[in-house]
Each structure stands twice: as structure tokens, then as C-alpha cells.
Design a protein around this motif. Structure first.
Motif, PDB file in Angstrom:
ATOM      1  N   PRO A  11      25.209  12.870  17.463  1.00  0.00           N
ATOM      2  CA  PRO A  11      24.281  13.824  17.669  1.00  0.00           C
ATOM      3  C   PRO A  11      23.381  13.994  16.443  1.00  0.00           C
ATOM      4  N   GLY A  12      23.458  13.146  15.471  1.00  0.00           N
ATOM      5  CA  GLY A  12      22.539  13.137  14.432  1.00  0.00           C
ATOM      6  C   GLY A  12      21.146  12.275  14.832  1.00  0.00           C
ATOM      7  N   ARG A  13      21.359  11.325  15.907  1.00  0.00           N
ATOM      8  CA  ARG A  13      20.402  10.274  16.409  1.00  0.00           C
ATOM      9  C   ARG A  13      19.600  10.997  17.507  1.00  0.00           C
ATOM     10  N   ILE A  14      18.347  10.969  17.378  1.00  0.00           N
ATOM     11  CA  ILE A  14      17.508  11.382  18.494  1.00  0.00           C
ATOM     12  C   ILE A  14      16.489  10.192  18.837  1.00  0.00           C
ATOM     13  N   SER A  15      16.248   9.905  20.080  1.00  0.00           N
ATOM     14  CA  SER A  15      15.308   8.762  20.579  1.00  0.00           C
ATOM     15  C   SER A  15      14.232   9.658  21.332  1.00  0.00           C
ATOM     16  N   LEU A  16      12.999   9.377  21.022  1.00  0.00           N
ATOM     17  CA  LEU A  16      11.884  10.055  21.608  1.00  0.00           C
ATOM     18  C   LEU A  16      11.071   8.678  22.027  1.00  0.00           C
ATOM     19  N   ASP A  34      20.207  18.533  11.394  1.00  0.00           N
ATOM     20  CA  ASP A  34      21.314  17.799  11.969  1.00  0.00           C
ATOM     21  C   ASP A  34      20.617  16.291  12.282  1.00  0.00           C
ATOM     22  N   ILE A  35      19.469  16.037  12.217  1.00  0.00           N
ATOM     23  CA  ILE A  35      19.014  14.331  12.417  1.00  0.00           C
ATOM     24  C   ILE A  35      18.897  13.650  11.351  1.00  0.00           C
ATOM     25  N   THR A  36      19.560  12.562  11.683  1.00  0.00           N
ATOM     26  CA  THR A  36      19.274  11.658  10.517  1.00  0.00           C
ATOM     27  C   THR A  36      18.904  10.183  10.792  1.00  0.00           C
TER      28      THR A  36
END
Length: 188
Positions: A11-16, A34-36
Motif C-alpha cells: 500500500p505504500g507504493r503508487i504507480s502513475l 502512507d506513500i513511500t
């Protein structure tokens, strides 16, 4: 535009990535705290001030974004990994000065396939490649890996011999009270 989906396993990883973004989507209800890890590869972003809203971001991937050496970033002490491969960075000194000021704890940095990072892949000579590495290492003393190679003690020593420790410190511009008093005594 595709909705932003958080990986339940990470959940700490976001890909855009691959979204043709020119700015961060405004319809995102997620918590930036929360984003690392943030992957913004293959977009058209130029303004990165929104990154100041990600206090715990430690990895930022900006490959293929048409970045130039004039890019502005907020200061982020938490960031330890930065990838800016395949952009339009042409002036190494200008770009590295910005990186050193904004990301003082960088450990992993990659800027392959930029004009400012000469290598065999983009027509640079071996000597240009070695000089590029020494220059970057001298400005980013916390760095452990540059591009696809770890930095060893010999390479770090070579960088120190050639360029010294060039790290630009934001706090070094502030003159301490003790230093001012000493300088005043020296003048008298």
C-alpha cells in the motif's frame, strides 16, 4: 484516465506511470503520508512542488518525463532513491546542485541516457563517463550506487582527489554567531 489503484500487497507504493500526466491528479483521495514509493515514469510532468505533500517518500521514479536541468524540487530529507533516466538533462553541474540541495540523503541515483551523463550508450567516451561519475560522487557523499554500478572506496577517493567534497549544504550558508564573533575579533 484510469483510476489510481493502490496495491493491497504494497500500500505504500503508487504507480502513475504511462498516464501522460502534466500534474498530479486532483481526484486522488489517498493519504500522502502512507506513500513511500512513487512511480511517475513516462509522463510530462514539469512542476514537482506537489512532492512536499509526501513526507515519507523514499523512492521517486521520474524516467522519461522530459525533465531538464532547470527542474525545481522541494527539499526532501526522506528520499534515498531517485531515478531520472531518459530525460533531457544537459547540464550536469546545474542539475546535480539541485539534487544535492533537495535530496541530501540520496543513496541510489540513476540518470542514464541523459546528455549530461555520458556513457557508451549515448556517444560518450570512457574518460567522460569516469569524470561524470567522479563529479556526481563528489556532490552526493551519501551515494552508494550511481546508475547501474556500486561506488567503491577507490572510486570515492578518486572523486575526492579530483573534485574535493563539493556538497552544497543549505545550513552552511548560515553563519554561526560564534563564527561572526571570531571574524569580528580578527578584524579589530
Amino acid at each position: 484516465m484510469n483510476p489510481i489503484v493502490v496495491d493491497p500487497n504494497n500500500p505504500g507504493r503508487i504507480s502513475l506511470a504511462y498516464r501522460d500526466l502534466t500534474e498530479l491528479p486532483t481526484d486522488w483521495d489517498g493519504k500522502f503520508d502512507d506513500i513511500t514509493v512513487l512511480d511517475l515514469s513516462h509522463n510530462n510532468l514539469t512542476d514537482f512542488q506537489f512532492l512536499q505533500d509526501f513526507p515519507y517518500l523514499n523512492t521517486l521514479i521520474l524516467d522519461n518525463n522530459n525533465l531538464t536541468n532547470h527542474v525545481k524540487f522541494p527539499r526532501m530529507k526522506s528520499l534515498h532513491t531517485l531515478w531520472v533516466n531518459q530525460n533531457r538533462i544537459t547540464n550536469l553541474s546545474s542539475f546535480i546542485e539541485t539534487v544535492a540541495k533537495c535530496f541530501p540523503n540520496l543513496k541510489y541515483f540513476s540518470m542514464m541516457n541523459n546528455e549530461a551523463a555520458p556513457s557508451y550508450f549515448n556517444g560518450g567516451t570512457y574518460q567522460q563517463y569516469k569524470d561524470y561519475r567522479c563529479y556526481v560522487i563528489s556532490h552526493l557523499p551519501s551515494l552508494l550506487v550511481l546508475d547501474d554500478h556500486a561506488i567503491d572506496a577507490d572510486e570515492r577517493e578518486e572523486a575526492r582527489k579530483v573534485y574535493g567534497n563539493r556538497r552544497v549544504s543549505v545550513s552552511s550558508k548560515k553563519v554561526s554567531k560564534k563564527h561572526k564573533e571570531k571574524k569580528k575579533k580578527d578584524v579589530e
